[in-house]
Design a protein around this motif. Structure first.
Motif, PDB file in Angstrom:
ATOM      1  N   MET A   7      27.039  37.096  43.954  1.00 42.02           N
ATOM      2  CA  MET A   7      27.978  35.967  43.392  1.00 42.02           C
ATOM      3  C   MET A   7      28.005  36.311  41.957  1.00 42.02           C
ATOM      4  O   MET A   7      27.134  36.230  41.110  1.00 42.02           O
ATOM      5  CB  MET A   7      27.762  34.737  43.599  1.00 42.02           C
ATOM      6  CG  MET A   7      28.461  33.688  43.200  1.00 42.02           C
ATOM      7  SD  MET A   7      30.198  33.728  43.910  1.00 42.02           S
ATOM      8  CE  MET A   7      31.065  32.478  42.953  1.00 42.02           C
ATOM      9  N   HIS A 101      31.271  38.739  46.977  1.00 40.16           N
ATOM     10  CA  HIS A 101      32.467  37.738  46.629  1.00 40.16           C
ATOM     11  C   HIS A 101      33.727  38.492  45.557  1.00 40.16           C
ATOM     12  O   HIS A 101      34.527  38.125  45.648  1.00 40.16           O
ATOM     13  CB  HIS A 101      31.912  36.450  45.881  1.00 40.16           C
ATOM     14  CG  HIS A 101      33.020  35.518  45.408  1.00 40.16           C
ATOM     15  ND1 HIS A 101      33.337  35.362  44.021  1.00 40.16           N
ATOM     16  CD2 HIS A 101      33.751  34.656  46.271  1.00 40.16           C
ATOM     17  CE1 HIS A 101      34.206  34.745  44.000  1.00 40.16           C
ATOM     18  NE2 HIS A 101      34.312  34.146  45.103  1.00 40.16           N
ATOM     19  N   GLN A 120      40.615  37.800  43.719  1.00 40.06           N
ATOM     20  CA  GLN A 120      39.101  38.176  43.215  1.00 40.06           C
ATOM     21  C   GLN A 120      39.084  39.452  42.915  1.00 40.06           C
ATOM     22  O   GLN A 120      39.391  40.488  43.689  1.00 40.06           O
ATOM     23  CB  GLN A 120      38.265  37.567  44.398  1.00 40.06           C
ATOM     24  CG  GLN A 120      37.907  36.358  44.565  1.00 40.06           C
ATOM     25  CD  GLN A 120      38.910  35.521  44.991  1.00 40.06           C
ATOM     26  OE1 GLN A 120      39.608  35.892  46.081  1.00 40.06           O
ATOM     27  NE2 GLN A 120      39.322  34.183  44.509  1.00 40.06           N
ATOM     28  N   TYR A 137      33.740  41.585  52.297  1.00 37.34           N
ATOM     29  CA  TYR A 137      34.288  41.128  50.998  1.00 37.34           C
ATOM     30  C   TYR A 137      35.504  40.497  51.551  1.00 37.34           C
ATOM     31  O   TYR A 137      35.813  40.419  52.598  1.00 37.34           O
ATOM     32  CB  TYR A 137      34.523  42.382  49.905  1.00 37.34           C
ATOM     33  CG  TYR A 137      35.591  43.281  50.488  1.00 37.34           C
ATOM     34  CD1 TYR A 137      36.678  43.297  49.814  1.00 37.34           C
ATOM     35  CD2 TYR A 137      35.215  44.245  51.514  1.00 37.34           C
ATOM     36  CE1 TYR A 137      37.564  44.274  50.159  1.00 37.34           C
ATOM     37  CE2 TYR A 137      36.245  45.130  51.971  1.00 37.34           C
ATOM     38  CZ  TYR A 137      37.336  45.212  51.350  1.00 37.34           C
ATOM     39  OH  TYR A 137      38.304  46.212  51.620  1.00 37.34           O
ATOM     40  N   ARG A 140      38.385  35.216  51.277  1.00 40.90           N
ATOM     41  CA  ARG A 140      39.529  34.061  50.982  1.00 40.90           C
ATOM     42  C   ARG A 140      40.872  34.195  51.358  1.00 40.90           C
ATOM     43  O   ARG A 140      41.710  33.354  51.771  1.00 40.90           O
ATOM     44  CB  ARG A 140      39.531  33.639  49.216  1.00 40.90           C
ATOM     45  CG  ARG A 140      38.291  33.281  48.733  1.00 40.90           C
ATOM     46  CD  ARG A 140      38.194  32.671  47.530  1.00 40.90           C
ATOM     47  NE  ARG A 140      36.868  32.466  46.837  1.00 40.90           N
ATOM     48  CZ  ARG A 140      36.119  31.522  46.853  1.00 40.90           C
ATOM     49  NH1 ARG A 140      36.805  30.579  47.715  1.00 40.90           N
ATOM     50  NH2 ARG A 140      35.066  31.629  46.399  1.00 40.90           N
ATOM     51  N   GLU A 331      24.681  29.919  45.717  1.00 37.95           N
ATOM     52  CA  GLU A 331      26.085  30.802  45.885  1.00 37.95           C
ATOM     53  C   GLU A 331      25.748  32.046  46.432  1.00 37.95           C
ATOM     54  O   GLU A 331      26.423  32.633  47.489  1.00 37.95           O
ATOM     55  CB  GLU A 331      26.915  30.457  44.608  1.00 37.95           C
ATOM     56  CG  GLU A 331      27.306  29.259  44.474  1.00 37.95           C
ATOM     57  CD  GLU A 331      28.517  29.359  43.626  1.00 37.95           C
ATOM     58  OE1 GLU A 331      29.706  28.835  44.037  1.00 37.95           O
ATOM     59  OE2 GLU A 331      28.254  29.510  42.210  1.00 37.95           O
ATOM     60  N   PHE A 335      26.945  33.963  50.228  1.00 38.58           N
ATOM     61  CA  PHE A 335      27.720  35.002  50.559  1.00 38.58           C
ATOM     62  C   PHE A 335      27.167  35.865  51.483  1.00 38.58           C
ATOM     63  O   PHE A 335      27.581  36.671  52.231  1.00 38.58           O
ATOM     64  CB  PHE A 335      28.217  35.746  49.280  1.00 38.58           C
ATOM     65  CG  PHE A 335      29.469  34.778  48.914  1.00 38.58           C
ATOM     66  CD1 PHE A 335      30.795  35.210  49.382  1.00 38.58           C
ATOM     67  CD2 PHE A 335      29.332  33.941  47.974  1.00 38.58           C
ATOM     68  CE1 PHE A 335      31.841  34.233  49.090  1.00 38.58           C
ATOM     69  CE2 PHE A 335      30.385  33.106  47.718  1.00 38.58           C
ATOM     70  CZ  PHE A 335      31.764  33.185  47.960  1.00 38.58           C
TER      71      PHE A 335
END
Length: 368
Positions: A7, A101, A120, A137, A140, A331, A335
């Motif tokens: 992260m 991430h 990202q 990866y 989102r 965080e 992930f």
């Protein structure tokens, strides 16, 4: 499986990495973690990419600096994986999966009649080739394509962590990064989550602009200042606070304008109070009031901010470490778990966390 999560937050201070043995539903071992700082040169490239993204806003060709930033991210994240593997006494060949991430440079939440968009930076295929390890990866995009907010994604990990810790529900987990987000784990185990408003982002930006320092360490400046009530009222008039959750934000959705004519201390106090009041409003909107509020992210180290949150909410607030969690690594750990869930085809987001119609899988796997 052995999974290393990565992260890099909006503060652009470095990469957090954590090793877990997990199937995405339970954690059988917590391995070592590491924080790898960006060099001044690396941070400058990433900051230039963020600045370019704010000008770009998905209009026209992507800024050329994005490619240079992705090269920086590949190298720095590879070093972080190698450092954690070495601490664990493992070779890279013994790592099953990496959860990457990337670096958020812009996030525009959906509006009525308009889907959201997010970017990202991070080349999962390049990282997989660099390490010789499969990389999960792009966590989102699928959610936003389905009409979701694309954030927050950590709530399912908060639920896994709380279950493993045997904590009573309902439970609130508050992450204070650049943006603050709240996870409510209800009594029945279902999840609600949303971005409450600014976290450290505005405070950090204010202090850096006025003093050259990167943060208000321990909230010392805010503790010496007085809240400017009119400025606070202006900040709380932002339309985000009239929306029901799930809802998300970009770190740059708020400005420092309300603090411009204040002293350093009064500005820090006003912006800190803004973060606390926004969190209070978020908790007040929850359908169940949590028994406890556990705080993770960098904001948990700001004693003045935690005091303000406790006063606003009337709740007992504790840091992640107080219940045995690793506050600096949560965080990154998230992930690692999300990577395992991606590999197994398990949902990453849920109706109560991002507003999608049904639990949704996501992420992509790049293989070396």
């Amino acid at each position: 499986m052995i999974s290393i999560g990565l992260m890099s937050g909006t503060s652009l201070d470095g990469v957090d990495a954590a090793l877990l043995e997990t199937d995405g539903e339970t954690i059988t071992r917590f391995g070592p973690g590491a924080e790898t700082a960006f060099s001044p040169q690396e941070r400058a490239v990433l900051k230039a990419a963020v600045d370019a993204a704010l000008d770009w806003r998905f209009e026209g060709a992507e800024p050329e600096i994005f490619k240079q930033a992705e090269d920086v991210l590949t190298q720095t994240h590879a070093r972080a994986v190698e450092a954690v593997a070495e601490r664990a006494g493992l070779t890279l060949a013994e790592i099953d999966l990496v959860g990457f991430h990337g670096q958020t440079v812009i996030h525009i939440p959906p509006q009525p009649g308009r889907p959201g968009r997010t970017r990202q930076l991070g080349d999962g295929a390049a990282l997989a080739q660099r390490l010789g390890v499969p990389v999960a990866y792009d966590f989102r995009t699928a959610d936003m394509d389905a009409g979701g907010q694309g954030a927050p994604l950590a709530p399912i990990y908060h639920a896994v962590l709380a279950q493993g810790s045997g904590l009573e529900r309902p439970l609130g987990v508050l992450n204070i990064g650049g943006v603050a987000n709240l996870t409510l784990i209800r009594a029945d185990g279902s999840l609600d989550a949303f971005d409450t408003g600014p976290g450290n982002g505005l405070i950090d930006a204010w202090v850096e602009e006025r003093t050259g320092q990167s943060m208000d360490r321990d909230g010392a400046l805010a503790a010496e200042g007085r809240v400017h009530e009119a400025g606070l009222e202006d900040l709380l008039a932002h339309p985000h606070f009239a929306l029901e959750g799930p809802k998300s934000l970009d770190r740059w959705d708020f400005s420092l304008d309300a603090a411009r004519n204040l002293t350093v201390e009064d500005g820090a106090a006003t912006l800190s109070q803004f973060t606390a009041e926004a969190i209070g409003q978020g908790l007040a909107a929850c359908l169940e009031r949590p028994e406890r509020l556990v705080v993770c992210g960098g904001g948990r180290k700001n004693a003045d901010l935690l005091r303000r949150i406790s006063e606003v909410t009337g709740m007992s607030v504790c840091s992640a470490e107080a219940i045995g969690w690793r506050g600096d690594l949560i965080e990154a750990e998230a992930f690692a778990v999300l990577a395992a869930r991606t590999l197994r085809g398990l949902p990453l987001s849920f109706p109560g966390t991002t507003g999608i119609a049904q639990p949704l899988t996501g992420g992509r796997i790049a293989r070396p």
